[in-house]
Design an enzyme around this catalytic site. Structure first.
Site, PDB file in Angstrom:
ATOM      1  N   SER A  12       5.992  -0.940  -8.937  1.00  7.28           N
ATOM      2  CA  SER A  12       4.647  -0.570  -8.485  1.00  7.28           C
ATOM      3  C   SER A  12       3.658  -0.859  -9.635  1.00  7.28           C
ATOM      4  CB  SER A  12       4.551   0.877  -8.224  1.00  7.28           C
ATOM      5  OG  SER A  12       3.228   1.226  -8.049  1.00  7.28           O
ATOM      6  N   HIS A  37       4.842  -3.881  -5.543  1.00  4.48           N
ATOM      7  CA  HIS A  37       4.162  -2.693  -4.541  1.00  4.48           C
ATOM      8  C   HIS A  37       2.895  -2.312  -4.860  1.00  4.48           C
ATOM      9  CE1 HIS A  37       4.926   1.104  -2.193  1.00  4.48           C
ATOM     10  NE2 HIS A  37       4.225   1.622  -3.232  1.00  4.48           N
ATOM     11  N   ASP A  39      -0.367   0.036  -4.576  1.00  2.00           N
ATOM     12  CA  ASP A  39      -0.813   1.315  -4.047  1.00  2.00           C
ATOM     13  C   ASP A  39      -2.370   1.612  -3.577  1.00  2.00           C
ATOM     14  OD1 ASP A  39       1.896   2.995  -3.695  1.00  2.00           O
ATOM     15  OD2 ASP A  39       1.977   2.442  -6.023  1.00  2.00           O
ATOM     16  N   MET A  41      -5.384   3.788  -2.494  1.00  2.00           N
ATOM     17  CA  MET A  41      -5.688   5.227  -2.198  1.00  2.00           C
ATOM     18  C   MET A  41      -6.985   5.203  -2.075  1.00  2.00           C
ATOM     19  SD  MET A  41      -3.319   6.529  -5.227  1.00  2.00           S
ATOM     20  CE  MET A  41      -1.489   6.377  -5.561  1.00  2.00           C
ATOM     21  N   HIS A  70       1.045  -0.677   0.240  1.00  2.00           N
ATOM     22  CA  HIS A  70       1.240   0.733   0.641  1.00  2.00           C
ATOM     23  C   HIS A  70      -0.293   1.503   0.856  1.00  2.00           C
ATOM     24  CE1 HIS A  70       3.117   4.907  -0.680  1.00  2.00           C
ATOM     25  NE2 HIS A  70       2.707   4.919   0.763  1.00  2.00           N
ATOM     26  N   MET A  72      -2.260   4.296   1.351  1.00  5.01           N
ATOM     27  CA  MET A  72      -2.392   5.907   1.226  1.00  5.01           C
ATOM     28  C   MET A  72      -3.778   5.906   1.778  1.00  5.01           C
ATOM     29  SD  MET A  72       0.163   6.575  -1.743  1.00  5.01           S
ATOM     30  CE  MET A  72      -0.195   4.831  -2.441  1.00  5.01           C
ATOM     31  N   MET A 141       8.943   8.885   1.076  1.00  2.00           N
ATOM     32  CA  MET A 141       8.176   9.277  -0.132  1.00  2.00           C
ATOM     33  C   MET A 141       8.955  10.490  -0.984  1.00  2.00           C
ATOM     34  SD  MET A 141       4.817   7.837  -0.620  1.00  2.00           S
ATOM     35  CE  MET A 141       5.095   8.602  -2.149  1.00  2.00           C
ATOM     36  N   ASP A 179      10.117   5.821  -2.492  1.00  2.00           N
ATOM     37  CA  ASP A 179       9.159   5.616  -3.338  1.00  2.00           C
ATOM     38  C   ASP A 179       8.733   7.087  -4.063  1.00  2.00           C
ATOM     39  OD1 ASP A 179       6.647   4.903  -4.606  1.00  2.00           O
ATOM     40  OD2 ASP A 179       5.393   4.324  -2.926  1.00  2.00           O
TER      41      ASP A 179
HETATM   42  C1  DX5 Z   1       2.451   7.404  -5.414  1.00  2.00           C
HETATM   43  C2  DX5 Z   1       2.713   5.885  -5.353  1.00  2.00           C
HETATM   44  C3  DX5 Z   1       4.005   5.325  -5.788  1.00  2.00           C
HETATM   45  C4  DX5 Z   1       4.046   5.353  -7.311  1.00  2.00           C
HETATM   46  C5  DX5 Z   1       5.110   5.177  -8.030  1.00  2.00           C
HETATM   47  O1  DX5 Z   1       1.820   7.988  -4.666  1.00  2.00           O
HETATM   48  O2  DX5 Z   1       3.079   5.870  -3.775  1.00  2.00           O
HETATM   49  O3  DX5 Z   1       4.193   4.029  -5.537  1.00  2.00           O
HETATM   50  O4  DX5 Z   1       3.072   4.392  -7.869  1.00  2.00           O
HETATM   51  O5  DX5 Z   1       5.193   5.371  -9.410  1.00  2.00           O
HETATM   52  P1  DX5 Z   1       6.501   6.199 -10.043  1.00  2.00           P
HETATM   53  O6  DX5 Z   1       7.710   5.294  -9.822  1.00  2.00           O
HETATM   54  O7  DX5 Z   1       5.974   6.369 -11.469  1.00  2.00           O
HETATM   55  O8  DX5 Z   1       6.571   7.597  -9.273  1.00  2.00           O
HETATM   56 ZN    ZN Z   2       3.581   3.792  -3.231  1.00  2.00          ZN
END
Ligand code: DX5
Ligand code: ZN
Length: 230
Positions: A12, A37, A39, A41, A70, A72, A141, A179
């Protein structure tokens, strides 16, 4: 040892140094990552803000690895096309977000991308069950979404087991992705429960060489998968 066909490691990039993102992408690819990956947000669906399609496009220009985006975000349907055009190969939306999930999956497939659905730690697997035949990836998650570097929540493992059983019964070959808080220790437990796709942020990028970190995670998931009870 060759990677068993169905186990995937996806670093990620949220945990990488954004000022040297190209280096992180290269290190992950050279270190044996199977996908990246990303993320996204929006400050509404989760309290944090990260990045949008332009960063995904920048990463796309540096690697041939599949990009898993991903989302969010509160309104995934509004942005599917933008993230697909930016180079996302799999678009993962949250079942708790707005929009009719089956319609979101169809919209993703119409764009020619693979579809993933994510569930927060406190969302029951039942919410995803009707969608499973259409999903390329079910993302469970194992932290509350919003931040990397959190502690793994083992209470989600029964959902991984159930998701794996259901997907195996349907026979689509869809991944069960985990994740949040994945380390070599928690990866063993997740693989044993039937996860086949592992998102790893801090355990890849927050210390030590990326290739060594990935190698430790690889051996952990292989160990866990070897004694997975199905
Ligand atoms: C959290 C993200 C994850 C995160 C994972 O909201 O969806 O993908 O970046 O990071 P680690 O492995 O450090 O928990
Ligand atoms: Zn994620």
């Amino acid at each position: 040892m060759p990677t068993p066909a169905r186990l995937r490691l996806a670093p990620s990039l949220l945990s990488a140094d954004f000022a040297a993102l190209g280096d992180a992408v290269h290190a992950a690819e050279a270190g044996g990552a199977d996908a990246l990956h990303l993320d996204v947000m929006d400050g509404h669906f989760v309290p944090n803000l990260s990045f949008g399609p332009s960063l995904v496009a920048a990463v796309r220009s540096r690697t041939r690895l599949p990009l898993d985006v991903h989302l969010m975000i509160e309104e995934p349907q509004r942005y599917l096309e933008a993230f697909r055009n930016a180079g996302g190969d799999t678009l993962v939306f949250h079942l708790e977000a707005r929009g009719e999930p089956a319609e979101t999956v169809r919209a993703i497939h119409r764009l020619g991308a693979r579809a993933g659905a994510a569930i927060r730690p406190d969302t029951p697997l039942d919410r995803a069950a009707p969608l499973l035949p259409e999903l390329d990836q079910l993302l469970v998650m194992s932290v509350h979404p919003g931040f990397s570097g959190q502690k793994f929540l083992p209470e989600v493992l029964p959902k991984v087991e159930e998701g794996r059983r259901k997907l195996d019964a349907i026979g689509t070959g869809g991944y069960v992705s985990i994740d949040g808080g994945i380390t070599p220790d928690t990866a063993v437990a997740a693989a044993r429960a039937g996860a086949t796709f592992f998102v790893c942020g801090n355990s890849v990028f927050a210390g030590g060489p990326v290739a060594g970190n990935l190698a430790r995670l690889r051996s952990a998931v292989e160990r866990g998968a070897a004694d997975a009870v199905r």
